[in-house]
Design a protein around this motif. Structure first.
Motif, PDB file in Angstrom:
ATOM      1  N   LEU A 256       0.827  -1.207   0.000  1.00 27.34           N
ATOM      2  CA  LEU A 256       0.000   0.000   0.000  1.00 27.34           C
ATOM      3  C   LEU A 256       0.867   1.266   0.000  1.00 27.34           C
ATOM      4  CD1 LEU A 256      -2.893  -0.949   2.447  1.00 27.34           C
ATOM      5  CD2 LEU A 256      -3.091  -0.466  -0.006  1.00 27.34           C
ATOM      6  N   SER A 257       1.932   1.247   0.779  1.00 29.01           N
ATOM      7  CA  SER A 257       2.845   2.395   0.772  1.00 29.01           C
ATOM      8  C   SER A 257       3.529   2.527  -0.586  1.00 29.01           C
ATOM      9  CB  SER A 257       3.897   2.235   1.876  1.00 29.01           C
ATOM     10  OG  SER A 257       3.292   2.311   3.157  1.00 29.01           O
ATOM     11  N   THR A 258       3.858   1.380  -1.184  1.00 28.97           N
ATOM     12  CA  THR A 258       4.474   1.388  -2.508  1.00 28.97           C
ATOM     13  C   THR A 258       3.509   1.927  -3.550  1.00 28.97           C
ATOM     14  OG1 THR A 258       5.801  -0.530  -1.867  1.00 28.97           O
ATOM     15  CG2 THR A 258       5.647  -0.059  -4.218  1.00 28.97           C
ATOM     16  N   LEU A 259       2.235   1.617  -3.387  1.00 29.14           N
ATOM     17  CA  LEU A 259       1.217   2.106  -4.318  1.00 29.14           C
ATOM     18  C   LEU A 259       1.136   3.638  -4.290  1.00 29.14           C
ATOM     19  CD1 LEU A 259      -0.959   1.359  -6.359  1.00 29.14           C
ATOM     20  CD2 LEU A 259      -2.562   1.043  -4.456  1.00 29.14           C
ATOM     21  N   GLU A 260       1.257   4.211  -3.121  1.00 26.46           N
ATOM     22  CA  GLU A 260       1.272   5.675  -3.013  1.00 26.46           C
ATOM     23  C   GLU A 260       2.489   6.251  -3.737  1.00 26.46           C
ATOM     24  OE1 GLU A 260       0.991   7.005   0.992  1.00 26.46           O
ATOM     25  OE2 GLU A 260      -0.872   5.947   1.396  1.00 26.46           O
ATOM     26  N   LEU A 261       3.644   5.606  -3.542  1.00 24.92           N
ATOM     27  CA  LEU A 261       4.863   6.058  -4.229  1.00 24.92           C
ATOM     28  C   LEU A 261       4.724   5.934  -5.744  1.00 24.92           C
ATOM     29  CD1 LEU A 261       7.950   4.679  -2.245  1.00 24.92           C
ATOM     30  CD2 LEU A 261       7.428   7.062  -2.742  1.00 24.92           C
ATOM     31  N   ALA A 262       4.115   4.845  -6.177  1.00 22.46           N
ATOM     32  CA  ALA A 262       3.936   4.617  -7.618  1.00 22.46           C
ATOM     33  C   ALA A 262       3.079   5.710  -8.245  1.00 22.46           C
ATOM     34  CB  ALA A 262       3.303   3.244  -7.849  1.00 22.46           C
ATOM     35  N   GLN A 263       2.020   6.104  -7.551  1.00 24.16           N
ATOM     36  CA  GLN A 263       1.173   7.179  -8.061  1.00 24.16           C
ATOM     37  C   GLN A 263       1.937   8.502  -8.113  1.00 24.16           C
ATOM     38  OE1 GLN A 263      -3.100   6.987  -6.469  1.00 24.16           O
ATOM     39  NE2 GLN A 263      -2.039   5.520  -5.133  1.00 24.16           N
ATOM     40  N   ALA A 264       2.759   8.739  -7.089  1.00 27.98           N
ATOM     41  CA  ALA A 264       3.554   9.971  -7.067  1.00 27.98           C
ATOM     42  C   ALA A 264       4.561   9.986  -8.212  1.00 27.98           C
ATOM     43  CB  ALA A 264       4.269  10.101  -5.725  1.00 27.98           C
ATOM     44  N   LYS A 265       5.141   8.807  -8.506  1.00 24.43           N
ATOM     45  CA  LYS A 265       6.089   8.725  -9.607  1.00 24.43           C
ATOM     46  C   LYS A 265       5.403   9.003 -10.945  1.00 24.43           C
ATOM     47  CE  LYS A 265       9.412   5.671 -11.906  1.00 24.43           C
ATOM     48  NZ  LYS A 265      10.057   4.338 -11.919  1.00 24.43           N
ATOM     49  N   MET A 266       4.238   8.408 -11.154  1.00 25.89           N
ATOM     50  CA  MET A 266       3.476   8.651 -12.385  1.00 25.89           C
ATOM     51  C   MET A 266       3.163  10.142 -12.536  1.00 25.89           C
ATOM     52  SD  MET A 266       2.473   5.901 -14.283  1.00 25.89           S
ATOM     53  CE  MET A 266       2.291   4.113 -14.190  1.00 25.89           C
ATOM     54  N   LYS A 267       2.718  10.757 -11.466  1.00 27.00           N
ATOM     55  CA  LYS A 267       2.360  12.178 -11.503  1.00 27.00           C
ATOM     56  C   LYS A 267       3.577  13.036 -11.805  1.00 27.00           C
ATOM     57  CE  LYS A 267       0.006  15.745  -8.804  1.00 27.00           C
ATOM     58  NZ  LYS A 267      -0.678  16.054  -7.513  1.00 27.00           N
ATOM     59  N   GLN A 268       4.708  12.677 -11.188  1.00 30.89           N
ATOM     60  CA  GLN A 268       5.939  13.430 -11.424  1.00 30.89           C
ATOM     61  C   GLN A 268       6.385  13.315 -12.877  1.00 30.89           C
ATOM     62  OE1 GLN A 268      10.058  12.588  -9.516  1.00 30.89           O
ATOM     63  NE2 GLN A 268       8.996  13.845  -8.009  1.00 30.89           N
ATOM     64  N   ASN A 269       6.043  12.189 -13.494  1.00 29.61           N
ATOM     65  CA  ASN A 269       6.388  11.965 -14.905  1.00 29.61           C
ATOM     66  C   ASN A 269       5.274  12.411 -15.853  1.00 29.61           C
ATOM     67  OD1 ASN A 269       8.820  10.874 -14.102  1.00 29.61           O
ATOM     68  ND2 ASN A 269       8.087   8.758 -14.163  1.00 29.61           N
ATOM     69  N   SER A 270       4.337  13.201 -15.300  1.00 31.96           N
ATOM     70  CA  SER A 270       3.210  13.755 -16.081  1.00 31.96           C
ATOM     71  C   SER A 270       2.341  12.658 -16.685  1.00 31.96           C
ATOM     72  CB  SER A 270       3.733  14.684 -17.191  1.00 31.96           C
ATOM     73  OG  SER A 270       4.461  15.749 -16.633  1.00 31.96           O
ATOM     74  N   LYS A 271       2.162  11.589 -15.924  1.00 33.03           N
ATOM     75  CA  LYS A 271       1.300  10.487 -16.350  1.00 33.03           C
ATOM     76  C   LYS A 271       0.245  10.242 -15.272  1.00 33.03           C
ATOM     77  CE  LYS A 271       4.998   8.120 -18.895  1.00 33.03           C
ATOM     78  NZ  LYS A 271       5.789   6.873 -19.001  1.00 33.03           N
ATOM     79  N   GLU A 272      -0.780   9.505 -15.638  1.00 32.14           N
ATOM     80  CA  GLU A 272      -1.824   9.149 -14.686  1.00 32.14           C
ATOM     81  C   GLU A 272      -1.775   7.651 -14.422  1.00 32.14           C
ATOM     82  OE1 GLU A 272      -6.686   9.457 -14.096  1.00 32.14           O
ATOM     83  OE2 GLU A 272      -5.693  10.439 -15.788  1.00 32.14           O
ATOM     84  N   TYR A 273      -1.805   7.303 -13.153  1.00 34.32           N
ATOM     85  CA  TYR A 273      -1.772   5.881 -12.807  1.00 34.32           C
ATOM     86  C   TYR A 273      -3.046   5.215 -13.335  1.00 34.32           C
ATOM     87  CZ  TYR A 273      -0.244   1.864 -10.052  1.00 34.32           C
ATOM     88  OH  TYR A 273       0.221   0.628  -9.660  1.00 34.32           O
ATOM     89  N   PRO A 274      -2.922   4.063 -13.981  1.00 38.25           N
ATOM     90  CA  PRO A 274      -4.103   3.393 -14.549  1.00 38.25           C
ATOM     91  C   PRO A 274      -5.183   3.152 -13.496  1.00 38.25           C
ATOM     92  CG  PRO A 274      -2.072   2.320 -15.262  1.00 38.25           C
ATOM     93  CD  PRO A 274      -1.681   3.303 -14.218  1.00 38.25           C
ATOM     94  N   LYS A 275      -6.388   3.669 -13.731  1.00 35.84           N
ATOM     95  CA  LYS A 275      -7.454   3.596 -12.730  1.00 35.84           C
ATOM     96  C   LYS A 275      -7.848   2.163 -12.399  1.00 35.84           C
ATOM     97  CE  LYS A 275      -9.423   8.151 -13.664  1.00 35.84           C
ATOM     98  NZ  LYS A 275     -10.632   8.918 -14.074  1.00 35.84           N
ATOM     99  N   GLU A 276      -7.945   1.321 -13.418  1.00 37.58           N
ATOM    100  CA  GLU A 276      -8.331  -0.067 -13.171  1.00 37.58           C
ATOM    101  C   GLU A 276      -7.289  -0.791 -12.336  1.00 37.58           C
ATOM    102  OE1 GLU A 276      -9.595  -4.120 -15.633  1.00 37.58           O
ATOM    103  OE2 GLU A 276      -9.277  -2.235 -16.715  1.00 37.58           O
ATOM    104  N   ALA A 277      -6.028  -0.561 -12.650  1.00 32.63           N
ATOM    105  CA  ALA A 277      -4.945  -1.182 -11.878  1.00 32.63           C
ATOM    106  C   ALA A 277      -4.952  -0.673 -10.444  1.00 32.63           C
ATOM    107  CB  ALA A 277      -3.596  -0.886 -12.534  1.00 32.63           C
ATOM    108  N   LEU A 278      -5.218   0.616 -10.278  1.00 23.14           N
ATOM    109  CA  LEU A 278      -5.262   1.210  -8.939  1.00 23.14           C
ATOM    110  C   LEU A 278      -6.345   0.557  -8.089  1.00 23.14           C
ATOM    111  CD1 LEU A 278      -4.276   3.369  -6.958  1.00 23.14           C
ATOM    112  CD2 LEU A 278      -5.885   4.973  -8.015  1.00 23.14           C
ATOM    113  N   LEU A 279      -7.527   0.347  -8.673  1.00 27.00           N
ATOM    114  CA  LEU A 279      -8.629  -0.282  -7.952  1.00 27.00           C
ATOM    115  C   LEU A 279      -8.295  -1.727  -7.581  1.00 27.00           C
ATOM    116  CD1 LEU A 279     -11.674   1.071 -10.012  1.00 27.00           C
ATOM    117  CD2 LEU A 279     -11.106   1.637  -7.631  1.00 27.00           C
ATOM    118  N   LYS A 280      -7.741  -2.472  -8.542  1.00 29.43           N
ATOM    119  CA  LYS A 280      -7.409  -3.870  -8.296  1.00 29.43           C
ATOM    120  C   LYS A 280      -6.315  -4.007  -7.228  1.00 29.43           C
ATOM    121  CE  LYS A 280      -8.699  -5.808 -12.802  1.00 29.43           C
ATOM    122  NZ  LYS A 280      -8.210  -6.481 -14.029  1.00 29.43           N
ATOM    123  N   LEU A 281      -5.293  -3.181  -7.339  1.00 33.80           N
ATOM    124  CA  LEU A 281      -4.192  -3.253  -6.379  1.00 33.80           C
ATOM    125  C   LEU A 281      -4.648  -2.844  -4.985  1.00 33.80           C
ATOM    126  CD1 LEU A 281      -1.303  -1.876  -8.599  1.00 33.80           C
ATOM    127  CD2 LEU A 281      -1.365  -4.118  -7.499  1.00 33.80           C
TER     128      LEU A 281
END
Length: 289
Positions: A256-281
């Protein structure tokens, strides 16, 4: 020339004494209950093991580098025996205890300092190598003098709010102690995967060292890699289906902590974390909906 002494000749106390002597500080004496630690100290620095009353009243700096549990007792003993001089600085190197523990009576005419090396030392030789360049947490009445001592040791000083010191120490524990725990978890999983026990840790260390290099090179959150960083929920599902029950909760909490970091990384790279993957994870890792 600053004059100092050491009470407690463990690895940290010995390394500090040797390092300060090299840059012009004068060690007046040492005191320790352990014959073994004094013999080890003497291999690095030839200083007499003297009664406290013979050197403490003459010292500018008194380092109390004993085990954390008796630091306050040593300080109380010095105060009761009036072994101090006005303006003297009493120093401990604990990362968890506040400097004020050294001064039970506010009227005592000494200043206090907590000087904590943010480092892990296996032995004195390693400590002597690692002190230069290490970061130090400082707090207490003698912070200015503490900065000078850290600079003399070749370190980098950071002032800490004493009220928030438990958070500082918790961060250090997570970064150091829990890293060993994570290695132990990974070793268990590799063993279950059939890798010979004698090869497990050695096979993991290059991976861990590479991750540390990435952290040093690109920082957080960019150093994050792996299935959660990619949004690969099926890989995580396969992990959870295979992991022993006793490790499952730890994997999920870390995930769960890694998931937060992953979203921050995507945002920093001007990308959006895949919504379906976010829900499943989030579901797989036991997060809140």
């Amino acid at each position: 020339m600053k004059k100092f002494g050491i009470i407690g000749t463990g690895i940290v106390g010995t390394a500090i004494a040797v390092s300060l002597e090299k840059v012009g500080y004068q060690c007046l004496g040492v005191e320790t209950r352990s014959d073994y630690s004094y013999e080890r100290f003497s291999r690095y620095l030839q200083k007499e093991r003297l009664p406290l009353e013979q050197w403490v009243p003459e010292a500018d700096l008194v380092f109390i580098t004993t085990q954390d549990g008796i630091i306050h007792l040593v300080a109380e003993n010095l105060a009761q025996r009036k072994l101090y001089k006005p303006g003297q600085i009493w120093i401990h190197c604990s990362g968890s205890l506040r400097a004020q523990i050294l001064k039970k009576k506010p009227a005592l005419p000494i200043k206090t300092l907590s000087l904590h090396p943010l480092q892990s030392f296996a032995d004195v030789d390693e400590a002597l190598q690692l002190l230069p360049g290490s970061h130090f947490g400082l707090e207490g009445e003698a912070e200015e003098e503490g900065v000078q001592i850290v600079q003399a040791l070749g370190g980098i000083a950071h002032r800490i709010d004493p009220e928030k010191k438990p958070l500082y120490h918790a961060g250090a524990v997570v970064a150091s102690n829990y890293l060993v725990t994570l290695a132990s978890m990974a070793v268990q999983l590799f063993g279950l995967a059939g890798i010979p026990q004698e090869d497990v840790l050695q096979s993991l260390l290059p991976l861990m060292q590479g991750t540390l290099r990435n952290l040093d090179k690109v920082g957080l959150p960019q150093a994050l890699t792996g299935p959660i960083a990619r949004g690969d929920s099926e890989v995580v599902r396969s992990h959870l289906e295979s992991i022993p029950f006793e490790l499952e909760q730890a994997y999920q909490i870390l995930g769960l902590s890694t998931l937060e970091l992953a979203q921050a990384k995507m945002k920093q790279n001007s990308k959006e974390y895949p919504k379906e993957a976010l829900l499943k994870l989030n579901e797989l890792l036991g997060g809140k909906e």
